[in-house]
Design an enzyme around this catalytic site. Structure first.
Site, mmCIF file in Angstrom:
data_model
loop_
_atom_site.group_PDB
_atom_site.id
_atom_site.type_symbol
_atom_site.label_atom_id
_atom_site.label_comp_id
_atom_site.label_asym_id
_atom_site.label_seq_id
_atom_site.Cartn_x
_atom_site.Cartn_y
_atom_site.Cartn_z
ATOM 1 N N ASP A 79 0.839 -1.193 0.000
ATOM 2 C CA ASP A 79 0.000 0.000 0.000
ATOM 3 C C ASP A 79 0.873 1.242 0.000
ATOM 4 O O ASP A 79 2.096 1.170 0.189
ATOM 5 C CB ASP A 79 -0.920 -0.003 1.228
ATOM 6 C CG ASP A 79 -2.076 0.980 1.117
ATOM 7 O OD1 ASP A 79 -2.253 1.582 0.042
ATOM 8 O OD2 ASP A 79 -2.801 1.147 2.122
ATOM 9 N N LYS A 80 0.221 2.381 -0.158
ATOM 10 C CA LYS A 80 0.877 3.683 -0.191
ATOM 11 C C LYS A 80 0.137 4.654 0.703
ATOM 12 O O LYS A 80 -1.080 4.539 0.900
ATOM 13 C CB LYS A 80 0.901 4.171 -1.646
ATOM 14 C CG LYS A 80 0.996 5.661 -1.891
ATOM 15 C CD LYS A 80 -0.366 6.301 -2.047
ATOM 16 C CE LYS A 80 -0.252 7.783 -2.386
ATOM 17 N NZ LYS A 80 -1.577 8.435 -2.389
ATOM 18 N N HIS A 81 0.866 5.601 1.280
ATOM 19 C CA HIS A 81 0.231 6.648 2.082
ATOM 20 C C HIS A 81 0.844 7.988 1.715
ATOM 21 O O HIS A 81 2.056 8.113 1.569
ATOM 22 C CB HIS A 81 0.429 6.416 3.582
ATOM 23 C CG HIS A 81 -0.146 7.526 4.417
ATOM 24 N ND1 HIS A 81 -1.482 7.623 4.707
ATOM 25 C CD2 HIS A 81 0.450 8.604 4.989
ATOM 26 C CE1 HIS A 81 -1.700 8.698 5.429
ATOM 27 N NE2 HIS A 81 -0.552 9.317 5.617
ATOM 28 N N SER A 82 -0.014 9.008 1.572
ATOM 29 C CA SER A 82 0.438 10.373 1.334
ATOM 30 C C SER A 82 0.150 11.218 2.553
ATOM 31 O O SER A 82 -0.887 11.031 3.217
ATOM 32 C CB SER A 82 -0.272 10.965 0.115
ATOM 33 O OG SER A 82 -0.025 12.367 0.026
ATOM 34 N N THR A 119 -9.136 10.970 -0.079
ATOM 35 C CA THR A 119 -9.337 9.941 -1.094
ATOM 36 C C THR A 119 -10.772 9.412 -1.077
ATOM 37 O O THR A 119 -11.377 9.192 -2.134
ATOM 38 C CB THR A 119 -8.347 8.786 -0.865
ATOM 39 O OG1 THR A 119 -7.014 9.282 -1.040
ATOM 40 C CG2 THR A 119 -8.583 7.650 -1.857
ATOM 41 N N ARG A 167 -5.084 15.428 20.453
ATOM 42 C CA ARG A 167 -3.992 16.251 19.916
ATOM 43 C C ARG A 167 -4.537 17.483 19.210
ATOM 44 O O ARG A 167 -3.956 18.578 19.273
ATOM 45 C CB ARG A 167 -3.139 15.435 18.942
ATOM 46 C CG ARG A 167 -2.237 14.405 19.610
ATOM 47 C CD ARG A 167 -1.689 13.434 18.577
ATOM 48 N NE ARG A 167 -1.011 14.126 17.503
ATOM 49 C CZ ARG A 167 -0.958 13.671 16.244
ATOM 50 N NH1 ARG A 167 -1.569 12.557 15.906
ATOM 51 N NH2 ARG A 167 -0.313 14.350 15.325
ATOM 52 N N SER A 182 0.696 7.814 14.513
ATOM 53 C CA SER A 182 -0.680 7.909 14.038
ATOM 54 C C SER A 182 -0.823 7.362 12.628
ATOM 55 O O SER A 182 -1.696 6.536 12.341
ATOM 56 C CB SER A 182 -1.134 9.373 14.092
ATOM 57 O OG SER A 182 -2.447 9.506 13.593
ATOM 58 N N LYS A 186 -2.377 2.977 11.764
ATOM 59 C CA LYS A 186 -3.530 2.662 10.915
ATOM 60 C C LYS A 186 -3.116 1.869 9.687
ATOM 61 O O LYS A 186 -3.777 0.904 9.301
ATOM 62 C CB LYS A 186 -4.244 3.947 10.511
ATOM 63 C CG LYS A 186 -4.869 4.702 11.673
ATOM 64 C CD LYS A 186 -5.720 5.852 11.211
ATOM 65 C CE LYS A 186 -4.934 7.011 10.638
ATOM 66 N NZ LYS A 186 -4.282 7.838 11.648
ATOM 67 N N LYS A 187 -2.042 2.269 9.056
ATOM 68 C CA LYS A 187 -1.607 1.578 7.833
ATOM 69 C C LYS A 187 -1.154 0.151 8.140
ATOM 70 O O LYS A 187 -1.496 -0.793 7.416
ATOM 71 C CB LYS A 187 -0.477 2.361 7.155
ATOM 72 C CG LYS A 187 -0.958 3.502 6.281
ATOM 73 C CD LYS A 187 -1.783 2.981 5.108
ATOM 74 C CE LYS A 187 -2.357 4.088 4.259
ATOM 75 N NZ LYS A 187 -3.207 3.583 3.158
#
Length: 434
Positions: A79-82, A119, A167, A182, A186-187
């Site tokens: 997977d990818k995260h931005s 997204t 936060r 954080s 999740k990822k």
């Protein structure tokens, strides 16, 4: 253990053990750690840090505070995260392209935050699409199609959900340690075997300076690898929108063009670079360059579009979105050009201002519970370095009414600056690995 003792120890510059950080994460999820204690913990982390080992321990503890998926599939789960930006819709292109290459992509995504688009909001601009699905349905779509983009259930990293909200109201959002835990909790709860991080820098990024973005990228990569997930990061430009559009339906349209073979764009170029990293990590390509070429091939030969069609149908959308997207995507009532007030080369863009213009058009949320208008946004946004004459459009606005269009036009016009021979920012600044 005692929350007061743990907070005092961290406040006074001491380090915390993995067991202590695990206790905090469990207490956040269960409620044993109060809101006041959670706020004090977050502030102590912001001021004193918890170090590399502490980041790994906190990430793993928050990941394990809820459900953690595991997979038995005939290919790598990646997977990818931005970190977020404006006009960044790579996920909608990348997930089906990776699936077409033999990978499996269980993409748990989020909604818009501040000036940045989400997204899920973009995906839900397609009529009928539902991103909230059961775990069984999520697993079935990933197994059958190779990819699924969905929202997180309440059972994914509940410790992070609680700490994130605290936060936001205690002035501790900027902590690198807490940002890292954080994002990754999740990822990694998705059971990934490989991850690539797109860390943005520039006027539209949360980390505007290159130094801050590189620091975050290194923390994310070090922590993810320490938690057992092979991870690299690309530090990429967000001094201007990535796609030529910013909004929901308008960005989906840009994605459909890329999936139809329009690959000579920054949006497609970055998608291929991120995908190349993942295919190399998943051993579906010899290296990132070869992997990027494989991703590009799926865009030009239609295989990625085929997977996208299948994913959209599985999520409740049209059975062949590739054939009907121009007809079914929502369209705004008002369209207005934003003319340049003077001629010259575009030297800088206040990209955050463009993102906020979209939010005020109704394309994002000003407060929790706001309903998004998927039809509004900006398109045909001019890029840095472009030579424009007075009166030539800098962008096109899609709005629900004339008043919103006029307000957005003023904000968009003010976001562009002009100068002779401006410096053109690179698309990718740096690759970060463990």
């Amino acid at each position: 253990m005692d929350a007061r003792a743990i907070i005092a120890q961290l406040r006074d510059g001491g380090s915390l053990s993995a067991d202590e950080l695990t206790w905090v994460a469990r207490g956040l999820a269960s409620g044993e750690v109060t809101d006041a204690q959670a706020g004090a913990f977050a502030m102590a982390v912001l001021l004193n840090g918890i170090g590399n080992d502490g980041r790994v321990a906190l990430t793993e503890a928050m990941r394990d505070s809820g459900d953690v998926l595991s997979w038995d599939l005939p290919g790598p789960v990646i997977d990818k995260h931005s970190t977020g930006g404006v006009g960044d819709c790579t996920s909608l292109i990348l997930a089906p392209a990776l699936a077409a290459c033999g990978a499996y992509v269980p993409m748990i995504s989020g909604r818009g935050l501040g000036h940045t688009g989400g997204t899920l909001d973009k995906l839900e601009a397609i009529p009928g699409v539902q991103t909230e699905v059961s775990e069984d349905r999520f697993r079935q779509i990933v197994a059958d199609v190779g990819c699924a983009i969905v929202s997180a259930s309440a059972d994914v990293a509940p410790a992070d959900k609680r700490l994130y909200a605290i936060r936001d109201i205690t002035g501790t959002v900027e902590s690198i340690d807490l940002i890292t835990a954080s994002i990754l909790s999740k990822k990694l709860a998705a059971g990934l075997e490989g991850l690539v991080l797109d860390v943005k820098t520039g006027s539209g990024a949360f980390m505007e300076s290159l130094e801050a973005a590189e620091k975050l990228a290194q923390a994310l990569v070090t922590t993810a690898n320490g938690a057992g997930c092979p991870t690299t990061a690309l530090v990429t430009d967000m001094s201007q929108p990535l796609a030529p559009s910013a909004g929901n339906a308008v960005e989906v349209a840009d994605c459909m063009k890329a999936l139809s073979g329009d690959v000579d764009t920054p949006l497609a170029e970055l998608t291929c670079a991120l995908g190349g990293e993942l295919l190399a990590a998943g051993r579906l390509a010899t290296d990132a360059e070869a992997g990027g070429g494989a991703i590009r091939a799926t865009l030009t030969d239609g295989r990625a579009m085929e997977r996208f069609d299948q994913m959209i149908a599985a999520l409740g959308g049209p059975t062949a979105i590739s054939e009907v997207w121009q007809d079914v995507l929502p369209k705004a009532a008002v369209t207005v050009d934003v003319p340049a007030q003077s001629g010259g080369q575009i030297a800088a863009i206040d990209t955050k201002a463009l993102g906020l213009a979209v939010v005020h058009l109704g394309g994002g949320r000003l407060k929790g519970g706001d309903v998004i208008d998927p039809s509004v946004g900006l398109s045909n946004i001019a890029r840095i370095g472009a030579q424009v004459d007075e009166g030539v459009p800098l962008a096109q606005i899609y709005a629900a009414n004339d008043d919103q269009a006029n307000a957005a036009a003023k904000a968009v016009s003010a976001a562009f600056s002009f100068a002779d021979d401006p410096e053109i920012p690179p698309l990718i600044y740096k690759r970060v690995s463990a």
